[in-house]
Design a protein around this motif. Structure first.
Motif, PDB file in Angstrom:
ATOM      1  N   LYS A   4       0.852  -1.190   0.000  1.00 34.18           N
ATOM      2  CA  LYS A   4       0.000   0.000   0.000  1.00 34.18           C
ATOM      3  C   LYS A   4       0.886   1.237   0.000  1.00 34.18           C
ATOM      4  CE  LYS A   4      -3.840  -2.037   2.489  1.00 34.18           C
ATOM      5  NZ  LYS A   4      -4.680  -1.959   3.674  1.00 34.18           N
ATOM      6  N   TYR A   5       0.577   2.163  -0.889  1.00 30.77           N
ATOM      7  CA  TYR A   5       1.274   3.444  -0.928  1.00 30.77           C
ATOM      8  C   TYR A   5       0.392   4.502  -0.285  1.00 30.77           C
ATOM      9  CZ  TYR A   5       4.307   1.186  -4.333  1.00 30.77           C
ATOM     10  OH  TYR A   5       5.180   0.336  -4.950  1.00 30.77           O
ATOM     11  N   ASP A   6       1.010   5.487   0.358  1.00 28.77           N
ATOM     12  CA  ASP A   6       0.212   6.568   0.920  1.00 28.77           C
ATOM     13  C   ASP A   6      -0.423   7.355  -0.226  1.00 28.77           C
ATOM     14  OD1 ASP A   6       2.151   8.298  -0.088  1.00 28.77           O
ATOM     15  OD2 ASP A   6       2.804   9.033   1.843  1.00 28.77           O
ATOM     16  N   ASP A  16       6.008  10.648 -13.623  1.00 25.95           N
ATOM     17  CA  ASP A  16       6.532  11.562 -12.610  1.00 25.95           C
ATOM     18  C   ASP A  16       7.927  11.093 -12.211  1.00 25.95           C
ATOM     19  OD1 ASP A  16       4.245  13.068 -12.689  1.00 25.95           O
ATOM     20  OD2 ASP A  16       3.363  12.204 -10.886  1.00 25.95           O
ATOM     21  N   ILE A  17       8.742  12.021 -11.770  1.00 29.94           N
ATOM     22  CA  ILE A  17      10.156  11.738 -11.500  1.00 29.94           C
ATOM     23  C   ILE A  17      10.434  11.769  -9.998  1.00 29.94           C
ATOM     24  CG2 ILE A  17      12.535  12.533 -11.871  1.00 29.94           C
ATOM     25  CD1 ILE A  17      11.206  11.440 -14.391  1.00 29.94           C
ATOM     26  N   ILE A  18      11.218  10.812  -9.544  1.00 32.22           N
ATOM     27  CA  ILE A  18      11.712  10.787  -8.167  1.00 32.22           C
ATOM     28  C   ILE A  18      13.221  10.938  -8.247  1.00 32.22           C
ATOM     29  CG2 ILE A  18      11.995   9.373  -6.091  1.00 32.22           C
ATOM     30  CD1 ILE A  18       9.345   7.982  -6.867  1.00 32.22           C
ATOM     31  N   VAL A  52      10.249   2.929  -9.917  1.00 27.23           N
ATOM     32  CA  VAL A  52      10.479   2.770  -8.482  1.00 27.23           C
ATOM     33  C   VAL A  52       9.442   1.819  -7.897  1.00 27.23           C
ATOM     34  CG1 VAL A  52      10.458   3.961  -6.257  1.00 27.23           C
ATOM     35  CG2 VAL A  52      11.594   5.008  -8.220  1.00 27.23           C
ATOM     36  N   LYS A  53       8.186   1.992  -8.270  1.00 24.40           N
ATOM     37  CA  LYS A  53       7.128   1.119  -7.764  1.00 24.40           C
ATOM     38  C   LYS A  53       7.350  -0.326  -8.202  1.00 24.40           C
ATOM     39  CE  LYS A  53       3.480   4.561  -7.242  1.00 24.40           C
ATOM     40  NZ  LYS A  53       2.144   4.988  -7.682  1.00 24.40           N
ATOM     41  N   GLN A  54       7.806  -0.528  -9.433  1.00 26.40           N
ATOM     42  CA  GLN A  54       8.072  -1.886  -9.916  1.00 26.40           C
ATOM     43  C   GLN A  54       9.224  -2.529  -9.151  1.00 26.40           C
ATOM     44  OE1 GLN A  54       8.666  -1.360 -14.134  1.00 26.40           O
ATOM     45  NE2 GLN A  54       6.474  -1.455 -14.588  1.00 26.40           N
ATOM     46  N   LYS A  55      10.273  -1.752  -8.862  1.00 32.49           N
ATOM     47  CA  LYS A  55      11.418  -2.291  -8.113  1.00 32.49           C
ATOM     48  C   LYS A  55      10.999  -2.654  -6.687  1.00 32.49           C
ATOM     49  CE  LYS A  55      14.638  -1.693 -11.234  1.00 32.49           C
ATOM     50  NZ  LYS A  55      15.158  -2.788 -11.995  1.00 32.49           N
ATOM     51  N   ILE A  56      10.220  -1.778  -6.058  1.00 36.38           N
ATOM     52  CA  ILE A  56       9.741  -2.053  -4.702  1.00 36.38           C
ATOM     53  C   ILE A  56       8.904  -3.330  -4.704  1.00 36.38           C
ATOM     54  CG2 ILE A  56       8.153  -1.253  -2.899  1.00 36.38           C
ATOM     55  CD1 ILE A  56       9.167   1.610  -3.544  1.00 36.38           C
ATOM     56  N   SER A 118       3.396  -0.941   3.932  1.00 33.77           N
ATOM     57  CA  SER A 118       2.925   0.417   3.719  1.00 33.77           C
ATOM     58  C   SER A 118       4.134   1.290   3.399  1.00 33.77           C
ATOM     59  CB  SER A 118       2.235   0.927   4.985  1.00 33.77           C
ATOM     60  OG  SER A 118       1.907   2.283   4.844  1.00 33.77           O
ATOM     61  N   ILE A 119       4.056   2.020   2.294  1.00 30.13           N
ATOM     62  CA  ILE A 119       5.154   2.887   1.876  1.00 30.13           C
ATOM     63  C   ILE A 119       4.647   4.316   1.871  1.00 30.13           C
ATOM     64  CG2 ILE A 119       6.778   3.400   0.020  1.00 30.13           C
ATOM     65  CD1 ILE A 119       6.547   0.396  -0.726  1.00 30.13           C
ATOM     66  N   GLU A 120       5.372   5.204   2.551  1.00 26.65           N
ATOM     67  CA  GLU A 120       4.928   6.585   2.721  1.00 26.65           C
ATOM     68  C   GLU A 120       5.948   7.567   2.166  1.00 26.65           C
ATOM     69  OE1 GLU A 120       4.439   7.594   6.818  1.00 26.65           O
ATOM     70  OE2 GLU A 120       3.505   5.694   7.302  1.00 26.65           O
ATOM     71  N   PHE A 121       5.455   8.738   1.791  1.00 28.70           N
ATOM     72  CA  PHE A 121       6.298   9.880   1.476  1.00 28.70           C
ATOM     73  C   PHE A 121       6.103  10.875   2.605  1.00 28.70           C
ATOM     74  CE2 PHE A 121       6.683  14.190  -0.312  1.00 28.70           C
ATOM     75  CZ  PHE A 121       8.022  14.156  -0.641  1.00 28.70           C
ATOM     76  N   ILE A 122       7.184  11.291   3.229  1.00 31.46           N
ATOM     77  CA  ILE A 122       7.108  12.243   4.335  1.00 31.46           C
ATOM     78  C   ILE A 122       7.835  13.511   3.893  1.00 31.46           C
ATOM     79  CG2 ILE A 122       7.679  12.684   6.751  1.00 31.46           C
ATOM     80  CD1 ILE A 122       7.774   9.537   7.005  1.00 31.46           C
ATOM     81  N   PRO A 123       7.089  14.568   3.556  1.00 32.26           N
ATOM     82  CA  PRO A 123       7.742  15.793   3.080  1.00 32.26           C
ATOM     83  C   PRO A 123       8.582  16.440   4.172  1.00 32.26           C
ATOM     84  CG  PRO A 123       5.369  16.118   3.296  1.00 32.26           C
ATOM     85  CD  PRO A 123       5.649  14.683   3.620  1.00 32.26           C
ATOM     86  N   ASP A 124       9.693  17.050   3.747  1.00 29.97           N
ATOM     87  CA  ASP A 124      10.537  17.764   4.704  1.00 29.97           C
ATOM     88  C   ASP A 124       9.787  18.907   5.351  1.00 29.97           C
ATOM     89  OD1 ASP A 124      12.675  16.110   4.183  1.00 29.97           O
ATOM     90  OD2 ASP A 124      13.497  17.411   2.621  1.00 29.97           O
ATOM     91  N   GLU A 125       8.993  19.599   4.551  1.00 28.94           N
ATOM     92  CA  GLU A 125       8.180  20.695   5.066  1.00 28.94           C
ATOM     93  C   GLU A 125       6.723  20.357   4.790  1.00 28.94           C
ATOM     94  OE1 GLU A 125       9.485  24.362   3.354  1.00 28.94           O
ATOM     95  OE2 GLU A 125      11.567  23.956   3.826  1.00 28.94           O
TER      96      GLU A 125
END
Length: 147
Positions: A4-6, A16-18, A52-56, A118-125
């Motif tokens: 599950k992605y956030d 989109d680019i990471i 990235v999602k495919q590698k994960i 569960s995979i999350e993105f946590i923004p710095d700000e």
């Protein structure tokens, strides 16, 4: 195995680019005497979100089950004509039986590993949202009545 992605990562489009930082530089902070601070410099690797999602997914759906099976020493072993494959533990399960010390006999069944990731993105700000004013409700009501 379920990944599950956030909501932020789930909303990414395939193109989109990471970017992953490759350099963390220490810089002298002139405001604080003799203090260095780490600064992340983004001139690193660029990846498409879909890659990235495919590698994960590959790591969690094939590599980890394989490593787990190897640790249990059941990888591709033949027992009574039945080959144990890595995906059995994380799929249909491994046939087995259990003898408890306080029971009178064996209990047959399967051992199955269920993993939820569960995979999350946590923004710095974090995004700052303006709190709703109590007057906003009154303004909306006035606007609705004027229509």
């Amino acid at each position: 195995m379920e990944i599950k992605y956030d909501s932020y990562l789930d909303s990414l489009q395939d193109d989109d680019i990471i970017e992953q930082p490759q350099v963390i530089e220490q810089t002298y902070d002139h405001r604080r005497n003799d203090k260095y601070r780490n600064e992340v410099v983004y001139r690193g690797a660029l990846f498409k979100a879909q890659d990235v999602k495919q590698k994960i997914s590959g790591v969690f759906t094939s590599l980890i089950p394989y490593q787990f099976s190897c640790r249990l020493d059941v990888n591709n072993k033949e027992v009574n004509g039945y080959f144990y494959k890595p995906d059995k533990l994380f799929g249909e399960g491994l046939q087995c039986r259990i003898l408890r010390s306080n029971s009178e006999g064996w209990k047959s069944g399967k051992i199955k590993v269920n993993v939820n990731i569960s995979i999350e993105f946590i923004p710095d700000e974090p995004e700052i949202t303006e709190p709703e004013s109590p007057l906003d409700e009154i303004r909306r009501e006035i606007s609705r009545l004027q229509q």
